[in-house]
Every structure is written in C-alpha cells, then in structure tokens.
Design a protein around this motif. Structure first.
Motif, short mmCIF file in Angstrom:
data_model
loop_
_atom_site.label_atom_id
_atom_site.label_comp_id
_atom_site.label_asym_id
_atom_site.label_seq_id
_atom_site.Cartn_x
_atom_site.Cartn_y
_atom_site.Cartn_z
N ARG A 166 76.95 29.79 9.06
CA ARG A 166 75.55 29.52 9.43
C ARG A 166 74.69 29.34 8.18
O ARG A 166 73.78 28.50 8.16
N ALA A 167 74.96 30.13 7.14
CA ALA A 167 74.19 30.00 5.90
C ALA A 167 74.44 28.63 5.26
O ALA A 167 73.51 28.02 4.71
N LEU A 168 75.67 28.14 5.32
CA LEU A 168 75.97 26.80 4.79
C LEU A 168 75.20 25.73 5.56
O LEU A 168 74.68 24.78 4.98
N ALA A 169 75.13 25.89 6.88
CA ALA A 169 74.36 24.94 7.68
C ALA A 169 72.90 24.96 7.25
O ALA A 169 72.25 23.90 7.13
N GLY A 170 72.37 26.16 7.01
CA GLY A 170 71.00 26.26 6.55
C GLY A 170 70.80 25.60 5.20
O GLY A 170 69.78 24.93 4.96
N GLU A 171 71.76 25.77 4.29
CA GLU A 171 71.67 25.14 2.98
C GLU A 171 71.65 23.61 3.09
O GLU A 171 70.98 22.93 2.31
N LEU A 172 72.41 23.08 4.05
CA LEU A 172 72.50 21.63 4.23
C LEU A 172 71.41 21.08 5.13
O LEU A 172 71.35 19.88 5.38
N GLU A 173 70.53 21.99 5.64
CA GLU A 173 69.49 21.61 6.59
C GLU A 173 70.10 20.86 7.75
O GLU A 173 69.60 19.82 8.20
N ALA A 174 71.21 21.39 8.23
CA ALA A 174 71.96 20.77 9.32
C ALA A 174 71.97 21.70 10.54
O ALA A 174 71.80 22.90 10.42
N SER A 175 72.16 21.13 11.70
CA SER A 175 72.35 21.93 12.90
C SER A 175 73.72 22.60 12.82
O SER A 175 74.54 22.27 11.96
N PHE A 176 73.96 23.53 13.72
CA PHE A 176 75.17 24.35 13.66
C PHE A 176 75.81 24.41 15.03
O PHE A 176 75.16 24.75 16.02
N LEU A 177 77.08 24.06 15.09
CA LEU A 177 77.83 24.10 16.35
C LEU A 177 79.10 24.90 16.13
O LEU A 177 79.96 24.49 15.35
N ARG A 178 79.21 26.03 16.83
CA ARG A 178 80.38 26.88 16.69
C ARG A 178 81.33 26.66 17.87
O ARG A 178 80.91 26.71 19.02
N ILE A 179 82.60 26.46 17.57
CA ILE A 179 83.62 26.25 18.59
C ILE A 179 84.72 27.29 18.42
O ILE A 179 85.26 27.46 17.32
N ASP A 180 85.06 27.98 19.49
CA ASP A 180 86.19 28.90 19.50
C ASP A 180 87.40 28.10 19.97
O ASP A 180 87.53 27.80 21.16
N LEU A 181 88.29 27.76 19.05
CA LEU A 181 89.42 26.90 19.39
C LEU A 181 90.40 27.57 20.35
O LEU A 181 91.14 26.89 21.06
N ALA A 182 90.40 28.90 20.38
CA ALA A 182 91.25 29.58 21.36
C ALA A 182 90.82 29.22 22.77
O ALA A 182 91.65 29.11 23.67
N HIS A 183 89.50 29.03 22.98
CA HIS A 183 89.01 28.62 24.30
C HIS A 183 89.45 27.19 24.61
O HIS A 183 89.78 26.88 25.75
N VAL A 184 89.44 26.33 23.61
CA VAL A 184 89.84 24.95 23.83
C VAL A 184 91.28 24.88 24.31
O VAL A 184 91.63 24.16 25.24
#
Length: 389
Positions: free
Chosen positions: A162-180
């Motif tokens: 999340r901090a990296l997304a903030g640094e890039l001024e980008a939105s953040f989408l988290r995916i749990d691949l176990a659910h996929v």
C-alpha cells in the motif's frame, strides 16, 4: 466513521498471521463495516462463512456489507457458496469475494516505521525507474518486471505494498490468489484476465497479488489440474502489464517463495525480489504505539522498553500482544467496577503467553536457502541468518 490506519494495519497483519481465527475475522469485518468499507468487510465475513457455513454473526455482517455496497447486480449471499455457478460480474470485475475493491491509499514509505534498509532498497531499486521516465530512457531501462516480496507471515508485506501505491500516486487493488484458485475452479484463467482488466481500468494502479504460491506447482498442481493454466495466464498478463502504456504496477507476496512457479520469476516478470523481515526496534515501537493509540495507558508503561523485549515478533504478533494486554486491563476493570489503564503487568503476562511466530519460518527457510536449486536466489536470507547466528 473513520478508522485509524495504524490500527487497521495491525488488524490486517494479525489476520494474515492467523487467517482461521474466526473471532478476529469477525472483529475486523465489523471495524471495516463501521468505517464505511463494506467490500473489505464482506471479504472477512465471507472467509468466516467458508470455514463455518451459516455462522450467524458472519451471515448478519455479510448481509449488512452487501446492502452497503454500491448498486450492482450481485445478490446478497445467505451463506458462503460451496459449489458456485457461473460467477456474477460487475462490469469487468469478478465477484467481490475475489476482487475486493480498488482503494486510493494515502500511505507512503514515510508512514512505515523503521526498516531503513528496505525503504532505501525500494526507493532506489524499484521506485526510481518508475518515477522518472526521462532517466529511464536515458539509461535504457524498461518497466518490465514486477516485485516479489517474501518473508515470514505477519511482517507487513501488504502494508508495504500500500505504501508503494501511495508513493506512485496509484490506486491499489489487492487480490488473494488462493481465492482465485479455490473459489471459481472452472473460471480461474478468466478470473486472472479480469483481475488485470480491473487494474487497467483503474490505472495508474498497483496490483497486489497475495499468496502467489497458491498457484505454484506444489499447491495448485497438487489439488487441482488448473494450476498450469492459471500460471500461463498470469505470465501473459504480466507481460502485457509491463508495457509502459498500461499503467499497471505488479507487486506479489508469498511466505513460501520456494513454491512459486519458476516461470513467474524469469526476467521481465517478477524478477525483483525483496526479503521482508520482522520489524526492527523502531518499527516495533511504532506498531505498538499505533495499536494502542487512543487507549488508556498506565504511567509505568514504557513502550520503547516494551519494544526492546519483542525481538523476533512479527507485526501481527505485536498486534495480538497489545490486544491481549487491553483485554486483561478491561477484564480487571470489569471485576473491580472501575476503569484501569493498560499496565506493564498486562504485557508481562502476555509476553509469556504469546511467543514470536517468526522463528519456525526461519527454521524452514534455512533449509530451502541452503539447498536452493537456483544458486544465489536467497543470498539476502542467508546473510540475515548468518548475522543472527
């Protein structure tokens, strides 16, 4: 109502460390729902229903969270589906249980306590070429290749993402691949494609792929025949996302890097690798202060001294320790019928009951690092283990 981000980070880390703790899941679902984050709340209540179908509190929370979601064709679930039919879709997204929601993080690396070496590495080795297109062109660098973070559970990999997304001024989408892999067995390849489509629609977007080893040959291949197809699809999507015009930055995480398919670690895919270690002294104190923020503390409670006694504790361990101390103080207050602040004695008892969870991971990792099939792939881990021996 707004929720303290440090408290939420501690609760998330605790869930990552003990994902089958139903009481903790339900507490987090309640906090997220009250904070106006119904999609994230639904993820946790659904996880409870996966373990205990029909659990009353989880059903109630899932219903409230679904009702609070933006208008969509998704029905409110009465119980967690065990044999789902064709997944329902919202535009280009897969079901909420798989995708969660796109966030707009306000966290940056400045909000990460301690860990100076990790923050410096991220700034120089990963972020610098993404931030400065002119320098990237000058030195012939491309955007190809994502970041794979690995390390013991509960040590803040998601918080760093999340901090990296903030640094890039980008939105953040988290995916749990176990659910996929586990939830939509017949649709996993298409789900992977739609995950990336969702990230593209939200660009610039940092796509965080959690539990990457869930589609590795040792896990997915052992349980399902679809593992290879999902890996192939993910490789294709990583290649597409690395094109500069896509605006999708891929970060993945795993506790078991030795189970990650080698195809995903080749150049141009997830070829940057970062070991995320247990929090250092400064980070531990910041985590403890964050979790205890707003709670009554006794004068004898020296948080810096307490942090010094918690070497090898993960962020999730620290959150659990603080919650245990708070529960002890609350119990004492109820017995005496008078408010009592959280005292050093509450933590002293907790330190005897809650032991650090990271040593078993390092014991396992030591053998994999020693006999790695790819020489040099775990040099950072080997160096750390030597420094601690």
């Amino acid at each position: 109502m707004p929720v303290d981000p440090e408290l939420l980070a501690g609760l998330r880390a605790a869930v990552e460390a003990v994902p089958d703790n139903l009481a903790l899941r339900l507490h987090v679902a309640t906090v997220l729902l009250e904070a106006g984050r119904p999609a994230e709340s639904l993820e946790h209540s659904s996880a409870v229903l996966a373990l205990v179908p029909g659990q009353d509190e989880a059903v109630e929370l899932a219903g409230r969270a679904t009702a609070a979601l933006p208008a969509s064709p998704l029905p409110a679930p009465a119980s967690f589906p065990t044999a789902p039919a064709e997944p329902q879709h919202r535009g280009v997204t897969v079901d909420q249980w798989v995708l969660g929601e796109v966030e707009e993080p306000r966290t940056t690396l400045a909000d990460v306590g301690g860990m100076p070496a990790i923050k410096r590495w991220l700034s120089i080795a990963f972020l610098s070429s993404l931030r400065d297109p002119q320098m990237r062109r000058l030195f012939g660098r491309s955007l190809r290749g994502g970041l794979l973070m690995y390390g013991p559970p509960g040590c803040g990999k998601t918080f760093l993402a999340r901090a990296l997304a903030g640094e890039l001024e980008a939105s953040f989408l988290r995916i749990d691949l176990a659910h996929v892999v586990d939830m939509w067995l017949g649709y996993s390849r298409r789900s992977v494609h739609e995950i990336f489509e969702t990230a593209r629609a939200a660009a610039p977007c940092l796509l965080y792929l959690d539990q990457l080893d869930a589609i590795g040959p040792r896990r997915a291949g052992r349980r399902h025949s679809i593992g290879r197809g999902v890996v192939d699809q993910l490789v294709a999507e990583l290649y597409s996302a690395s094109e500069e015009h896509e605006g999708v930055f891929v970060v993945a995480a795993t506790e078991h890097p030795w189970d990650v398919d080698s195809l995903l670690r080749r150049p141009g895919r997830l070829d940057h690798r970062l070991l995320v270690l247990p929090p250092d002294l400064q980070a531990r104190e910041a985590i403890i202060r964050g979790v205890l923020a707003g709670r009554p503390l006794a004068d004898d409670l020296d948080l810096a001294a307490l942090a010094a006694r918690t070497d090898k504790y993960s962020a999730a361990d620290l959150a659990q320790l603080c919650e245990s101390a708070a529960a002890a103080a609350l119990e004492a207050s109820m017995v005496s019928n008078s408010s009592r602040p959280i005292a050093l004695a509450d933590f002293t008892r907790g330190l005897h009951e809650i032991r650090p969870s990271t040593p078993p991971w390092f014991e396992l990792a030591r053998d994999y690092a020693r006999f790695a099939a790819e020489p040099g792939s775990y040099d950072d881990l080997v160096s750390y283990l030597r420094s601690r021996s």
